[in-house]
Scaffold this active site. Structure first.
Site, PDB file in Angstrom:
ATOM      1  N   GLY A  71    -101.731  -9.081   7.427  1.00 34.12           N
ATOM      2  CA  GLY A  71    -101.916  -7.713   5.966  1.00 34.12           C
ATOM      3  C   GLY A  71    -100.683  -7.562   5.776  1.00 34.12           C
ATOM      4  O   GLY A  71    -100.421  -7.421   4.276  1.00 34.12           O
ATOM      5  N   SER A  72     -99.586  -7.112   6.417  1.00 35.12           N
ATOM      6  CA  SER A  72     -98.354  -6.855   5.828  1.00 35.12           C
ATOM      7  C   SER A  72     -97.409  -8.487   5.127  1.00 35.12           C
ATOM      8  O   SER A  72     -96.596  -8.075   4.176  1.00 35.12           O
ATOM      9  CB  SER A  72     -97.000  -6.496   7.618  1.00 35.12           C
ATOM     10  OG  SER A  72     -97.883  -5.735   8.203  1.00 35.12           O
ATOM     11  N   ASN A 151    -104.131   4.966   6.021  1.00 34.63           N
ATOM     12  CA  ASN A 151    -104.392   4.648   7.751  1.00 34.63           C
ATOM     13  C   ASN A 151    -104.692   5.983   9.058  1.00 34.63           C
ATOM     14  O   ASN A 151    -105.225   5.686  10.048  1.00 34.63           O
ATOM     15  CB  ASN A 151    -103.412   3.607   8.606  1.00 34.63           C
ATOM     16  CG  ASN A 151    -102.423   3.451   7.942  1.00 34.63           C
ATOM     17  OD1 ASN A 151    -102.341   3.961   7.044  1.00 34.63           O
ATOM     18  ND2 ASN A 151    -101.664   3.408   9.109  1.00 34.63           N
ATOM     19  N   GLN A 179    -107.527  -0.537   4.975  1.00 34.27           N
ATOM     20  CA  GLN A 179    -108.420  -0.109   5.976  1.00 34.27           C
ATOM     21  C   GLN A 179    -109.860  -0.383   4.985  1.00 34.27           C
ATOM     22  O   GLN A 179    -110.130  -0.017   5.926  1.00 34.27           O
ATOM     23  CB  GLN A 179    -107.911   1.881   6.034  1.00 34.27           C
ATOM     24  CG  GLN A 179    -106.212   1.522   7.103  1.00 34.27           C
ATOM     25  CD  GLN A 179    -106.720   2.231   8.172  1.00 34.27           C
ATOM     26  OE1 GLN A 179    -107.869   1.412   8.772  1.00 34.27           O
ATOM     27  NE2 GLN A 179    -106.001   1.432   9.161  1.00 34.27           N
ATOM     28  N   ALA A 200    -107.706  -9.451   8.362  1.00 33.66           N
ATOM     29  CA  ALA A 200    -109.116  -9.757   9.045  1.00 33.66           C
ATOM     30  C   ALA A 200    -109.512  -8.772   9.680  1.00 33.66           C
ATOM     31  O   ALA A 200    -110.335  -8.893  10.447  1.00 33.66           O
ATOM     32  CB  ALA A 200    -109.384 -11.283   9.594  1.00 33.66           C
ATOM     33  N   HIS A 201    -108.326  -8.685  11.188  1.00 31.61           N
ATOM     34  CA  HIS A 201    -108.778  -7.551  12.225  1.00 31.61           C
ATOM     35  C   HIS A 201    -109.369  -6.432  11.923  1.00 31.61           C
ATOM     36  O   HIS A 201    -109.276  -6.006  12.500  1.00 31.61           O
ATOM     37  CB  HIS A 201    -107.336  -7.870  13.319  1.00 31.61           C
ATOM     38  CG  HIS A 201    -106.366  -6.891  12.833  1.00 31.61           C
ATOM     39  ND1 HIS A 201    -105.861  -5.939  13.573  1.00 31.61           N
ATOM     40  CD2 HIS A 201    -105.334  -6.954  11.967  1.00 31.61           C
ATOM     41  CE1 HIS A 201    -104.572  -5.457  12.990  1.00 31.61           C
ATOM     42  NE2 HIS A 201    -104.466  -6.121  12.572  1.00 31.61           N
ATOM     43  N   THR A 237     -98.605 -25.521   7.610  1.00 27.57           N
ATOM     44  CA  THR A 237     -99.812 -26.010   7.024  1.00 27.57           C
ATOM     45  C   THR A 237    -101.157 -24.203   7.633  1.00 27.57           C
ATOM     46  O   THR A 237    -100.355 -23.029   9.102  1.00 27.57           O
ATOM     47  CB  THR A 237     -99.712 -26.454   8.581  1.00 27.57           C
ATOM     48  OG1 THR A 237     -99.027 -27.790   7.913  1.00 27.57           O
ATOM     49  CG2 THR A 237    -101.275 -27.129   8.930  1.00 27.57           C
ATOM     50  N   CYS A 326     -94.326  11.524  19.982  1.00 28.48           N
ATOM     51  CA  CYS A 326     -93.581  10.952  21.257  1.00 28.48           C
ATOM     52  C   CYS A 326     -93.995   9.095  21.553  1.00 28.48           C
ATOM     53  O   CYS A 326     -94.671   8.888  22.752  1.00 28.48           O
ATOM     54  CB  CYS A 326     -94.193  12.034  22.419  1.00 28.48           C
ATOM     55  SG  CYS A 326     -93.329  12.834  23.072  1.00 28.48           S
TER      56      CYS A 326
END
Lengths: 388, 150
Positions: A71-72, A151, A179, A200-201, A237, A326
């Site tokens: 995506g990035s 997100n 998202q 895809a993930h 490729t 944090c």
């Protein structure tokens, strides 16, 4: 102890059916899809089929889908690719304050490279105001990029209205739909967007593969030069197993949307949101109540800090996330929550729970039983609770 | 998120000396809610010795773990002994903290010092010390020599 993964906005598991389709491409189907021989042709056919499947998810043409390394990369290709291609026409780009870093930092990079950048604010629910958007457009604006859904807070943007303004003004419109894709019905023949990012993930496919939809007739410049793969726009490729996995994940997503599984997810999400808001005091829902991703619930739980909450939940078998400083490893809590007008102390108490296709009602009920005592325990330690 | 060792997790999951104290002899409040950590220390002092100590902390797991450990380390000690406690002592007692969490152990040291200062002021008939919510966070990763990740 039953473990409940509630961080599907971060990533999803690869569906077993997707994995099965991928596996041969790590072993016997190892050909280079650019080769002429049978080994290559077999893999080329599989990539063509995957491209068609991803295109069908958006009602796009296969020729309009480019596979990328995630995506990035697709966001970078869209934004830099348009900027490079249209820099002779204008040098102004519009975005919003709550974009993913893959968009925000890319646009800021363009700012250093001599482009003018407008970063639009959002309202308290995380939405870009349509009138702000219209007012930001200048004669030299070439591109606007606004995410489909956020997100961190799940808010869905008024993409149709923004896209229509872009059409009217003759500027290109990109949306990061990482998202939303695979979770909301998207139809690019109907939706006025020119470029759209997917990964895809986030839809039960593998990591390391994304796609950029580029409307037919829109010209962009490549980031990666070389062998001319992906219509000359992404040389290298092909990640064949990843692309085949993306195709299978897109088919799965299309079936889930058609079968109404998204509505089931939305009902479970509402059960979670209503349950958290009714069982815990001094909690606010972040993002829009209804215009939000069907699997996304996010809150700020006052007087306690997010990382402490996440660790306690983790030890209770529940995987969640937070936008506290944090957890982000920075000095500041989530820039998204701050842009929505929340104060720092409240933003430090953010908690995100994102459902998946296998989340059950029993899971939600377990969370609703587990979270309140954790919050109560941490609040008992907090110096702030009595000043409430 | 930071990777914590077993001791830190143990202290975070089962912290000691938690909660407010009725009629304390000294109170110290340090940290900054903007940065996501505030620590409040309550002291009961008898014959110059810390008879009881409690804490309330708004913060991450490391802040809660260091609060608990620091209070355990000074409980029963004299004021002079307690003032010698350093953030390094607390971090060491916990078997090390991730570098970005060292500031949490600093907060524990400062909290105890502020509570002692408040105790001394009260003994002199001065008004209680106001909460010290630093304008600046010390969320800096220490440059050298403070690396305590195991």
């Amino acid at each position: 102890m039953r473990r409940i993964y509630m961080d599907h906005s971060a990533t999803t598991c690869v569906d077993p059916s997707v994995l099965q389709k991928m596996l041969p491409f790590f072993s016997e189907k190892y050909g280079n899809p650019n080769s002429v021989h049978a080994w290559g042709r077999e893999v080329r056919t599989a990539i063509d089929e995957a491209r068609a499947s991803v295109a069908r998810l958006l009602n796009a043409e296969p020729r309009e889908i480019l596979f990328t390394g995630g995506g990035s990369e697709a966001d970078n290709l869209a934004i830099k690719g348009v900027a490079e291609s249209l820099s002779g026409k204008g040098r102004h780009v519009i975005t919003s304050a709550i974009e993913h870093h893959a968009v925000l930092d890319t646009v800021k990079w363009l700012g250093k490279a001599g482009f003018d950048v407008t970063v639009l604010p959002v309202d308290s629910e995380g939405r870009v105001r349509v009138e702000d958007f219209r007012a930001a457009i200048r004669p030299d604006t070439i591109l606007a990029t606004v995410m489909y859904a956020n997100n961190e807070v799940g808010t869905v943007q008024p993409i149709r209205e923004l896209g229509e303004i872009c059409r009217e003004k003759g500027i290109l419109f990109h949306t990061d739909a990482v998202q939303a894709a695979g979770h909301l019905p998207l139809d690019v023949r109907d939706l006025p967007v020119d470029l759209l990012t997917m990964a895809a993930h986030k839809m039960y496919g593998p990591k390391g593969v994304g796609a950029l939809y580029v409307r037919k007739g829109v010209r962009i410049a490549p980031l990666v030069h070389g062998g001319g793969q992906e219509f000359g726009l992404r040389s290298g490729t092909e990640n064949t197993a990843g692309i085949v996995g993306f195709g299978a994940a897109a088919e799965l997503a299309a079936r889930r949307i058609a079968n109404g599984e998204i509505d089931k997810e939305r009902r479970l999400r509402d059960r979670l949101i209503d349950g958290v808001l009714s069982r815990i005091e001094d909690v606010l829902l972040t993002g829009h109540r209804t215009e939000r991703l069907p699997f996304h619930a996010s809150f700020c739980i006052r007087y306690i800090e997010g990382e402490a909450m996440l660790l306690r939940l983790d030890f209770a078998g529940i995987g969640a996330s937070s936008g506290s400083a944090c957890t982000s490893g920075s000095l500041e809590p989530s820039y998204v929550l701050l842009a929505m007008g929340l104060d720092h102390a409240t933003a430090h108490g953010s908690l995100r729970l994102t459902l998946g296709k296998d989340t059950t009602e029993e899971d939600i009920d377990t969370i609703l039983e587990t979270l309140p005592p954790i919050v109560g325990n941490l609040r008992a330690m907090s110096p702030f609770k009595k000043n409430a | 998120m930071s990777m914590y060792n077993e001791k830190v997790i143990q202290a975070f999951m089962s912290p000691k000396n938690v909660g407010a104290m009725e009629n304390p002899d000294g109170v110290g409040e340090v940290g900054n809610p903007r940065c996501g950590d505030v620590m409040k220390i309550y002291l009961r002092v008898r014959d110059d010795r810390i008879e009881d100590i409690r804490f309330e902390t708004f913060g991450c797991a490391a802040a809660i773990a260091t609060s608990s450990t620091a209070t355990e380390m000074v409980k029963g000690r004299t004021i002079e002994e307690a003032l010698k406690l350093t953030n390094r002592d607390v971090a060491e007692a916990l078997g090390g903290l991730p570098p970005e969490k060292i500031h949490c152990s600093l907060l524990a040291e400062e909290g105890i010092r502020a509570a002692i200062e408040d105790y001394r002021r009260r003994r002199q008939g001065l008004p209680p010390l106001p909460p010290r919510h630093d304008a600046v966070c010390h969320h800096e990763i220490p440059e050298t020599g403070e690396e305590t990740r195991e």
